[in-house]
Structure formats: C-alpha cells, structure tokens
Design a protein around this motif. Structure first.
Motif, PDB file in Angstrom:
ATOM      1  N   ASP A 251     -43.303  -1.629  25.215  1.00  0.00           N
ATOM      2  CA  ASP A 251     -42.514  -0.518  25.794  1.00  0.00           C
ATOM      3  C   ASP A 251     -41.976   0.439  24.731  1.00  0.00           C
ATOM      4  O   ASP A 251     -41.343   1.433  25.075  1.00  0.00           O
ATOM      5  CB  ASP A 251     -41.379  -1.053  26.675  1.00  0.00           C
ATOM      6  CG  ASP A 251     -40.229  -1.674  25.891  1.00  0.00           C
ATOM      7  OD1 ASP A 251     -40.289  -1.722  24.649  1.00  0.00           O
ATOM      8  OD2 ASP A 251     -39.264  -2.112  26.534  1.00  0.00           O
ATOM      9  N   ARG A 252     -42.242   0.178  23.462  1.00  0.00           N
ATOM     10  CA  ARG A 252     -41.716   1.048  22.409  1.00  0.00           C
ATOM     11  C   ARG A 252     -42.507   2.355  22.334  1.00  0.00           C
ATOM     12  O   ARG A 252     -43.737   2.346  22.277  1.00  0.00           O
ATOM     13  CB  ARG A 252     -41.764   0.352  21.049  1.00  0.00           C
ATOM     14  CG  ARG A 252     -40.943  -0.935  20.939  1.00  0.00           C
ATOM     15  CD  ARG A 252     -39.549  -0.786  21.444  1.00  0.00           C
ATOM     16  NE  ARG A 252     -38.663  -1.874  21.047  1.00  0.00           N
ATOM     17  CZ  ARG A 252     -38.002  -2.643  21.911  1.00  0.00           C
ATOM     18  NH1 ARG A 252     -38.100  -2.465  23.207  1.00  0.00           N
ATOM     19  NH2 ARG A 252     -37.190  -3.591  21.469  1.00  0.00           N
ATOM     20  N   ALA A 253     -41.803   3.460  22.313  1.00  0.00           N
ATOM     21  CA  ALA A 253     -42.384   4.800  22.253  1.00  0.00           C
ATOM     22  C   ALA A 253     -42.580   5.238  20.804  1.00  0.00           C
ATOM     23  O   ALA A 253     -42.186   4.537  19.867  1.00  0.00           O
ATOM     24  CB  ALA A 253     -41.479   5.784  22.991  1.00  0.00           C
ATOM     25  N   GLU A 254     -43.194   6.420  20.621  1.00  0.00           N
ATOM     26  CA  GLU A 254     -43.384   6.943  19.263  1.00  0.00           C
ATOM     27  C   GLU A 254     -43.510   8.462  19.312  1.00  0.00           C
ATOM     28  O   GLU A 254     -44.047   9.023  20.270  1.00  0.00           O
ATOM     29  CB  GLU A 254     -44.636   6.316  18.618  1.00  0.00           C
ATOM     30  CG  GLU A 254     -44.818   6.672  17.141  1.00  0.00           C
ATOM     31  CD  GLU A 254     -45.710   5.688  16.384  1.00  0.00           C
ATOM     32  OE1 GLU A 254     -46.164   4.682  16.989  1.00  0.00           O
ATOM     33  OE2 GLU A 254     -45.954   5.919  15.182  1.00  0.00           O
ATOM     34  N   LEU A 255     -42.994   9.090  18.280  1.00  0.00           N
ATOM     35  CA  LEU A 255     -43.137  10.534  18.083  1.00  0.00           C
ATOM     36  C   LEU A 255     -44.167  10.793  17.004  1.00  0.00           C
ATOM     37  O   LEU A 255     -44.124  10.155  15.938  1.00  0.00           O
ATOM     38  CB  LEU A 255     -41.791  11.125  17.633  1.00  0.00           C
ATOM     39  CG  LEU A 255     -41.834  12.498  16.925  1.00  0.00           C
ATOM     40  CD1 LEU A 255     -42.238  13.598  17.903  1.00  0.00           C
ATOM     41  CD2 LEU A 255     -40.488  12.816  16.278  1.00  0.00           C
TER      42      LEU A 255
ATOM     43  N   HIS B  35     -45.231  13.042  22.307  1.00  0.00           N
ATOM     44  CA  HIS B  35     -44.304  11.960  22.628  1.00  0.00           C
ATOM     45  C   HIS B  35     -45.133  10.868  23.313  1.00  0.00           C
ATOM     46  O   HIS B  35     -45.587  11.062  24.435  1.00  0.00           O
ATOM     47  CB  HIS B  35     -43.218  12.516  23.556  1.00  0.00           C
ATOM     48  CG  HIS B  35     -42.137  11.534  23.907  1.00  0.00           C
ATOM     49  ND1 HIS B  35     -40.922  11.932  24.412  1.00  0.00           N
ATOM     50  CD2 HIS B  35     -42.077  10.193  23.824  1.00  0.00           C
ATOM     51  CE1 HIS B  35     -40.171  10.858  24.643  1.00  0.00           C
ATOM     52  NE2 HIS B  35     -40.855   9.797  24.310  1.00  0.00           N
TER      53      HIS B  35
ATOM     54  N   PRO C 104     -45.164   7.616  25.128  1.00  0.00           N
ATOM     55  CA  PRO C 104     -44.285   6.629  25.769  1.00  0.00           C
ATOM     56  C   PRO C 104     -44.790   5.213  25.479  1.00  0.00           C
ATOM     57  O   PRO C 104     -45.905   5.041  24.972  1.00  0.00           O
ATOM     58  CB  PRO C 104     -44.431   6.947  27.268  1.00  0.00           C
ATOM     59  CG  PRO C 104     -45.151   8.253  27.353  1.00  0.00           C
ATOM     60  CD  PRO C 104     -45.961   8.362  26.106  1.00  0.00           C
ATOM     61  N   GLY C 105     -44.001   4.225  25.801  1.00  0.00           N
ATOM     62  CA  GLY C 105     -44.469   2.851  25.694  1.00  0.00           C
ATOM     63  C   GLY C 105     -45.707   2.643  26.551  1.00  0.00           C
ATOM     64  O   GLY C 105     -46.017   3.443  27.445  1.00  0.00           O
ATOM     65  N   HIS C 106     -46.430   1.574  26.258  1.00  0.00           N
ATOM     66  CA  HIS C 106     -47.582   1.132  27.062  1.00  0.00           C
ATOM     67  C   HIS C 106     -48.824   2.000  26.911  1.00  0.00           C
ATOM     68  O   HIS C 106     -49.757   1.862  27.697  1.00  0.00           O
ATOM     69  CB  HIS C 106     -47.213   1.002  28.543  1.00  0.00           C
ATOM     70  CG  HIS C 106     -46.058   0.078  28.785  1.00  0.00           C
ATOM     71  ND1 HIS C 106     -46.153  -1.285  28.614  1.00  0.00           N
ATOM     72  CD2 HIS C 106     -44.769   0.328  29.130  1.00  0.00           C
ATOM     73  CE1 HIS C 106     -44.985  -1.838  28.877  1.00  0.00           C
ATOM     74  NE2 HIS C 106     -44.123  -0.887  29.183  1.00  0.00           N
TER      75      HIS C 106
ATOM     76  N   ASN D 116     -39.473   2.701  16.780  1.00  0.00           N
ATOM     77  CA  ASN D 116     -38.578   1.573  16.527  1.00  0.00           C
ATOM     78  C   ASN D 116     -39.248   0.548  15.625  1.00  0.00           C
ATOM     79  O   ASN D 116     -40.361   0.092  15.914  1.00  0.00           O
ATOM     80  CB  ASN D 116     -38.194   0.888  17.831  1.00  0.00           C
ATOM     81  CG  ASN D 116     -37.059   1.600  18.523  1.00  0.00           C
ATOM     82  OD1 ASN D 116     -37.263   2.231  19.551  1.00  0.00           O
ATOM     83  ND2 ASN D 116     -35.879   1.529  17.957  1.00  0.00           N
TER      84      ASN D 116
ATOM     85  N   VAL E  58     -45.897   3.744  34.159  1.00  0.00           N
ATOM     86  CA  VAL E  58     -46.073   4.211  32.781  1.00  0.00           C
ATOM     87  C   VAL E  58     -46.121   5.738  32.803  1.00  0.00           C
ATOM     88  O   VAL E  58     -47.021   6.325  33.399  1.00  0.00           O
ATOM     89  CB  VAL E  58     -47.368   3.637  32.160  1.00  0.00           C
ATOM     90  CG1 VAL E  58     -47.609   4.224  30.791  1.00  0.00           C
ATOM     91  CG2 VAL E  58     -47.298   2.112  32.090  1.00  0.00           C
TER      92      VAL E  58
ATOM     93  N   GLY F 105     -46.110  13.204  26.421  1.00  0.00           N
ATOM     94  CA  GLY F 105     -45.640  14.584  26.374  1.00  0.00           C
ATOM     95  C   GLY F 105     -46.301  15.359  25.263  1.00  0.00           C
ATOM     96  O   GLY F 105     -46.346  14.904  24.120  1.00  0.00           O
TER      97      GLY F 105
ATOM     98  N   VAL G  45     -38.990  10.812  28.755  1.00  0.00           N
ATOM     99  CA  VAL G  45     -39.929  10.442  29.822  1.00  0.00           C
ATOM    100  C   VAL G  45     -39.624   9.076  30.408  1.00  0.00           C
ATOM    101  O   VAL G  45     -40.237   8.683  31.398  1.00  0.00           O
ATOM    102  CB  VAL G  45     -41.397  10.459  29.337  1.00  0.00           C
ATOM    103  CG1 VAL G  45     -41.841  11.878  29.047  1.00  0.00           C
ATOM    104  CG2 VAL G  45     -41.600   9.564  28.125  1.00  0.00           C
TER     105      VAL G  45
ATOM    106  N   GLY H  23     -37.057   0.747  24.776  1.00  0.00           N
ATOM    107  CA  GLY H  23     -38.068   1.289  23.877  1.00  0.00           C
ATOM    108  C   GLY H  23     -38.214   2.786  23.950  1.00  0.00           C
ATOM    109  O   GLY H  23     -38.989   3.375  23.192  1.00  0.00           O
TER     110      GLY H  23
ATOM    111  N   LEU I  88     -37.624   6.821  23.671  1.00  0.00           N
ATOM    112  CA  LEU I  88     -37.078   7.754  22.689  1.00  0.00           C
ATOM    113  C   LEU I  88     -36.683   9.063  23.363  1.00  0.00           C
ATOM    114  O   LEU I  88     -37.302   9.482  24.343  1.00  0.00           O
ATOM    115  CB  LEU I  88     -38.124   8.057  21.610  1.00  0.00           C
ATOM    116  CG  LEU I  88     -38.557   6.894  20.720  1.00  0.00           C
ATOM    117  CD1 LEU I  88     -39.717   7.321  19.818  1.00  0.00           C
ATOM    118  CD2 LEU I  88     -37.390   6.385  19.861  1.00  0.00           C
TER     119      LEU I  88
ATOM    120  N   ILE J 298     -36.604  12.882  22.151  1.00  0.00           N
ATOM    121  CA  ILE J 298     -37.097  13.768  21.095  1.00  0.00           C
ATOM    122  C   ILE J 298     -36.566  15.152  21.424  1.00  0.00           C
ATOM    123  O   ILE J 298     -36.614  15.572  22.592  1.00  0.00           O
ATOM    124  CB  ILE J 298     -38.641  13.754  21.089  1.00  0.00           C
ATOM    125  CG1 ILE J 298     -39.145  12.362  20.663  1.00  0.00           C
ATOM    126  CG2 ILE J 298     -39.199  14.847  20.184  1.00  0.00           C
ATOM    127  CD1 ILE J 298     -40.608  12.123  20.971  1.00  0.00           C
TER     128      ILE J 298
END
Lengths: 204, 204
Positions: A101-105, A136, A138-140, A160, B7, B11, B66, B71, B73, B75
């Motif tokens: 579920d961890r997101a990332e930029l 962006h 999202p998780g998954h 994270n 899910v 973005g 989103v 998890g 973020l 932004i």
C-alpha cells in the motif's frame, strides 16, 4: 515521549538535474550484468553484454535516509541512461513495494520517458515523464521507469522507507505485461509481452 | 488481498515553477486575515491588514491525494509570496505533524528562502531553499517556510497523508523560538523570539 537524542538532523540536499544528489547517505548502481532476465530479447541482451561488458551502467540511484520506522521517508534521485536492448527501451528493474500500500512520487528533472504502471489484476498505465512532469504512484501498482529519449532520464523520488521493494513479482510473471518499444509516429508505443503469465496473487 | 476496484488511478501531474500543480485534487489559500497571532509585531500586522486587506494572499497550496491509509502520500506545491510584517519575513503558519514521526520533503522550484526547523526540546536549524535545493524534514521537527527573497518561494512537498498538521503547538508556545529578519550583510539572520515560552511536551 520521543527520546530527543534520537531525533535525527534534517537533511540539506542539492538535487542536480544530472541526477547527482549532494548530501546523499547512500547510492547504488545497476549494471548491464545485473539485468539478466529483465529484457525479453535474450539474444539482444547477450549481444549487448558482449559488446558493452557487464559493468556498463544502466541506472544509478542516490538516496537520503535519516530514520527508520513508519513515518520515515527515503528521498532520492534515479538516473536511467538511454539505450535499447532489442526493441525495448532502457528500463529499471521495476517493483511492487514489499508493503504494497506504500505510494511513491517520481518528479522528472531531465530527460524524457515514462513510468509504466500495472496492477496485479491487469490494469495498465504509461505516464509520460519530462522535466516538470511528475507521477503519483499509489500503493498496489507495480512500476518501472523507461527512458525513451537520447539523454539520461533523471527523476526525484520519495517513498516511505519501510515500503521495501519486491523485485521477484515481475520476474516470476515473465516480465511486466507491456513492453515499451519504438514507434515511428509517436516515438514509443506499448507492445504486449507474450512471456507475461500474470502476476502472483491476481484475482483477474 | 486488496480489493482491485479500490486501487486508485495513478496521478499524472505538471509541476510548475510558478507553483501551479496541474492535476491537483485540492487547493487552499491562506490570506493575511488568517495569519492573526503568527507574526510577533502585532502593530505591523494590524497595519498591513489595514493597508492590504484581509484577503491579501500570503501563501497558496495545491495538493494531490488519491488515497488514505498509512501508505498514502500527499504531493503538492506551496507558493509563499514575498513580504515582511515588521522585521519578520513572510512565513507559513508552520506545524508539527499530528503524528509527529512523519517526515516531509521540500524541494525548492523557484524563489529563495529557508526552512526553519525546531524540535520541542530546543534544537534549531535554518536550511536554505533555492532552486534545486531540498530539505528532508525528519519526524519530530516543527517546521515552516520563510521567504527571504523578492519572488514567490515555490516548493514541491511530499508527506504521508495520515501525518496531519498540529498548528496549535506553535501558537501555544508564543511562536517559534527563532524569527527570520533582514541582515545587511547576509540578507537574513535569526533573532530570538522573546515571546517564545517553550513547546508543550518539552523535557528540556
């Protein structure tokens, strides 16, 4: 109460558009010799390996971490060099976060390419990266960077620290479902990866 | 197993150096009328309020979210306009995260200023922001942006959505311990805020 002696110093960083993160706490490099099984055209990969050598740089990552624990972030830069293996544009290995579920930029600083994103249930996105564009994640979402240009593709990323990376999911699936290949009109297009057998855990 | 229908879509964002985040999901503006009690020189604040009006923009924030959950973020971009109230350079309200261990990234896109950081136990840092500079704010640091230049100070930020913001801590402490004021030689300097009574929860 947090132990004040355990609160780390803030980090002052210089984020170069060349991908150099001054102030980084760690770095790593992925070489062509590390990319076995990543590109679908084995023959082209072996041929590139023979020509360029296993130490040829595919991408570099600079990172800044100051803490562990659920609130900690890893901030860094990724520099993916241009190139092609067979028809496939240069890619990072790609991953799903180990804590999914961890997101990332990803914020593009220079170069051009895209972020290829897939869910384990078969959704797919290819979002363009160019200076000033950001994605962006999202998780998954399984995700990888692809360099479709002639210059290094440099992105600033933030996620994270506890997220971790699962690199085996893509490998066990026979690669991501889509390949990014040249197209005479638009520069690049997606081609179905016929080796892809679906992701473990899919309910689709 | 995550429900695949839950899910969210990734973005695709355009991050303007003017602070406009194309693709944002929300935005807010802080006006001069919202900044009562933030600046230490009450007379200068009242005078600015009379001259510029309560709707004068101090800073704008564009955000992209989103998902919720640990998890996820947030932004976004922060655009802090230049100015001074008495001797104090323009500031954001500043906050400690409501979940204090949550970290944050600030990546400067344009303008010049600094990030002022303080722990509740009395540690203090002032880290410069200029295009290409970034600050990694670990958890447990109270922080605010300060614009010491003549142009808008634009930063890209990224933090965990669940972090939240505690704005009352600074207010109850009589402001942050340091004020950022002009200096003939270096442009800006720190001055002790004599109203500051220490942060709640300090063991110092």
């Amino acid at each position: 109460m947090v132990d004040p002696t355990r609160v780390p110093e803030p980090g002052s960083l210089l984020v170069g558009t060349d991908g150099v993160l001054t102030g980084r706490t760690s770095e790593y490099v992925k070489h062509l010799g590390d990319m076995g099984g990543v590109y679908r055209d084995r023959e082209a990969y072996e041929s590139a390996l023979a020509e360029l050598g296993p130490d040829h740089v595919v991408y570099r990552v600079d990172e800044h971490r100051v803490a562990d624990g659920p609130g900690a972030l890893t901030i860094g830069t990724s520099t993916l060099l241009p190139g092609r293996i067979g028809d496939e544009y240069a890619v990072t290995r790609g991953h799903l976060h180990a804590i999914p579920d961890r997101a990332e930029l990803y914020h593009c600083l220079s170069g051009s390419g895209l972020l290829l994103l897939e869910t384990i249930d078969g959704r797919s996105e290819a979002l363009e990266l160019a200076p000033g564009k950001a994605v962006h994640v999202p998780g998954h979402w399984v995700h990888r960077s692809v360099n479709t240009g002639d210059e290094p593709l440099v992105t600033l990323f933030c996620y994270n620290t506890d997220a971790g990376q699962d690199y085996s999911l893509i490998e066990q699936a026979g690669g991501m479902a889509s390949l990014v290949v040249p197209d005479a009109d638009s520069g690049w297009t997606l081609r179905r990866n016929t080796d892809h057998t679906g992701y473990a855990g899919s309910t689709a």
